[in-house]
Design an enzyme around this catalytic site. Structure first.
Site, PDB file in Angstrom:
ATOM      1  N   GLU A 190      -6.141   6.508  14.360  1.00 17.29           N
ATOM      2  CA  GLU A 190      -5.069   6.327  13.454  1.00 17.29           C
ATOM      3  C   GLU A 190      -4.227   7.227  13.493  1.00 17.29           C
ATOM      4  OE1 GLU A 190      -3.496   3.086  10.026  1.00 17.29           O
ATOM      5  OE2 GLU A 190      -5.353   2.965  11.520  1.00 17.29           O
ATOM      6  N   CYS A 202      -2.009   2.121  14.249  1.00 17.85           N
ATOM      7  CA  CYS A 202      -3.596   2.008  14.448  1.00 17.85           C
ATOM      8  C   CYS A 202      -3.709   1.897  16.113  1.00 17.85           C
ATOM      9  CB  CYS A 202      -4.083   0.779  13.894  1.00 17.85           C
ATOM     10  SG  CYS A 202      -3.137  -0.755  14.212  1.00 17.85           S
ATOM     11  N   ASN A 243       0.938  -1.425   0.127  1.00 19.72           N
ATOM     12  CA  ASN A 243       0.144  -0.140  -0.048  1.00 19.72           C
ATOM     13  C   ASN A 243       0.760   1.179   0.039  1.00 19.72           C
ATOM     14  OD1 ASN A 243      -2.422   1.269   0.294  1.00 19.72           O
ATOM     15  ND2 ASN A 243      -2.091   1.896   2.531  1.00 19.72           N
TER      16      ASN A 243
END
Length: 368
Positions: free
Chosen positions: A360, A326, A223
């Site tokens: 986050e 997270c 990602n």
């Protein structure tokens, strides 16, 4: 029990509360002003799971209250994308009309994309046969004729039937670039597509003046690796989960990126390899020469448990550290170590999970 009320008009209030909470939580560190990246107030969640409730001839989606464990019916799920919500009633109606498709079905999982593709997994307490496959193929065709770009998966104990692929292709806009990502069923993907794009743009902005190579731990399907590749000479990334590594390799090829290499190993093993504690055959097999890399920036996006002390100390060896977390609690624990050698120069909140307590965070550190 009725579905809990979620009011988009209160979105900014809950975001302001998170902003205050995160700022207060890290006030003991010398942090710059918090950059806040908001989410759409509704229809932001790219995936959703529902139990299936059978009641006579009726059949409908349910969820369970986390505290009371009571079930409630869901006909429209405000957090989920419009694509999921548009499909939900049509899918339920079609399954309800088929004895084969509804028999002993207990769950439906949706994985949607900003690109318009959607994957539906139907879970059963029975083995699936050719009759199921035939009916599922008809269902898939009917829904695609109604304008959906959809694939189906049937799951039962120790079996999986795929019609016709077990992944979706997502396209994320990162500044002026469009990046292609293969997202496989049952593997980790970013839950909030709009915020995911903002995270990638923030990471690209933080590292735009970089020199040398980037090391990334816990890279998932690549990602961040793919978005950051243009800011570095080379990117070396590690990931343990095999499906994620396979997706990352696909994504590298799909985006015509030639300076990213993925190594399948844990962050802990990679730390040992970097420190020369032991040799790893896996690195030799993939022709990875760690000494040839000039990594002065490291990117970490660890699981909720954060990084262990050994990994933290290894990470301290790099000039610049980007840390996506997270779990602010473990981020704070890790920063107690990292802040001894590095200054925090960027600090961000990404509202991946509106209307929940989850936050986050992104931190960028540079050596003192």
């Amino acid at each position: 029990m009725t579905q809990p009320v979620m009011n988009p008009e209160n979105y900014q209030v809950q975001l302001d509360e998170k902003t205050e909470a995160l700022s207060a939580m890290f006030s003991e560190f010398d942090v710059p002003e918090l950059e806040v990246f908001s989410s759409p107030a509704e229809n932001y969640r790219m995936r959703a799971e529902f139990r299936i409730w059978h009641e006579g001839d009726d059949m409908y989606y349910v969820m369970f209250d986390q505290k009371t464990k009571e079930k409630y019916r869901v006909d429209y799920f405000l957090p989920a994308t419009r694509l999921i919500n548009d499909l939900m009633p049509l899918l339920a109606e079609a399954i309800k009309g088929s004895k084969t498709l509804r028999y002993k079905m207990f769950q439906v999982d949706f994985l949607s994309t900003l690109s318009g593709e959607i994957l539906v997994s139907m879970l059963y307490h029975r083995q699936l046969d050719d009759a199921w496959k035939e009916e599922a193929a008809v269902l898939k065709q009917q829904l695609n004729e109604k304008g959906f770009n959809l694939n189906l998966i049937g799951r039962a104990r120790k079996m999986k039937i795929v019609l016709d692929q077990e992944f979706v292709i997502e396209k994320l806009k990162v500044n002026d670039d469009i990046l292609t990502y293969k997202q496989v069923e049952n593997s980790f993907t970013q839950p909030n597509g709009v915020v995911a794009q903002k995270m990638l743009e923030w990471a690209v902005d933080c590292t735009q003046d970089s020199q040398g190579d980037l090391l990334e731990l816990y890279c998932g399907n690549g990602n961040f690796s793919l978005a950051l590749a243009k800011n570095f000479d080379r990117v070396l990334a590690t990931e343990l989960a095999k499906p994620s590594v396979e997706s990352a390799q696909y994504n590298i090829a799909a985006n015509n990126i030639d300076n990213v290499q993925i190594v399948r190993m844990s962050a802990e093993d990679f730390t040992d390899a970097m420190e020369g504690k032991r040799e790893f055959r896996r690195l030799k097999d993939q022709n990875v020469d760690l000494k040839s890399y000039n990594c002065n920036t490291i990117f970490v996006d660890p699981p909720r448990s954060g990084m262990d002390e050994g990994t933290c100390k290894m990470v301290q060896g790099y000039e610049r550290i980007m840390y996506i977390s997270c779990n602010p609690d473990t981020l704070k624990e890790n920063l107690a170590i990292l802040s001894k050698t590095h200054n925090i120069t960027r600090f961000a909140l990404f509202d991946q999970f509106p209307y929940t307590h989850h936050m986050e965070a992104g931190i960028f550190l540079e050596r003192k």
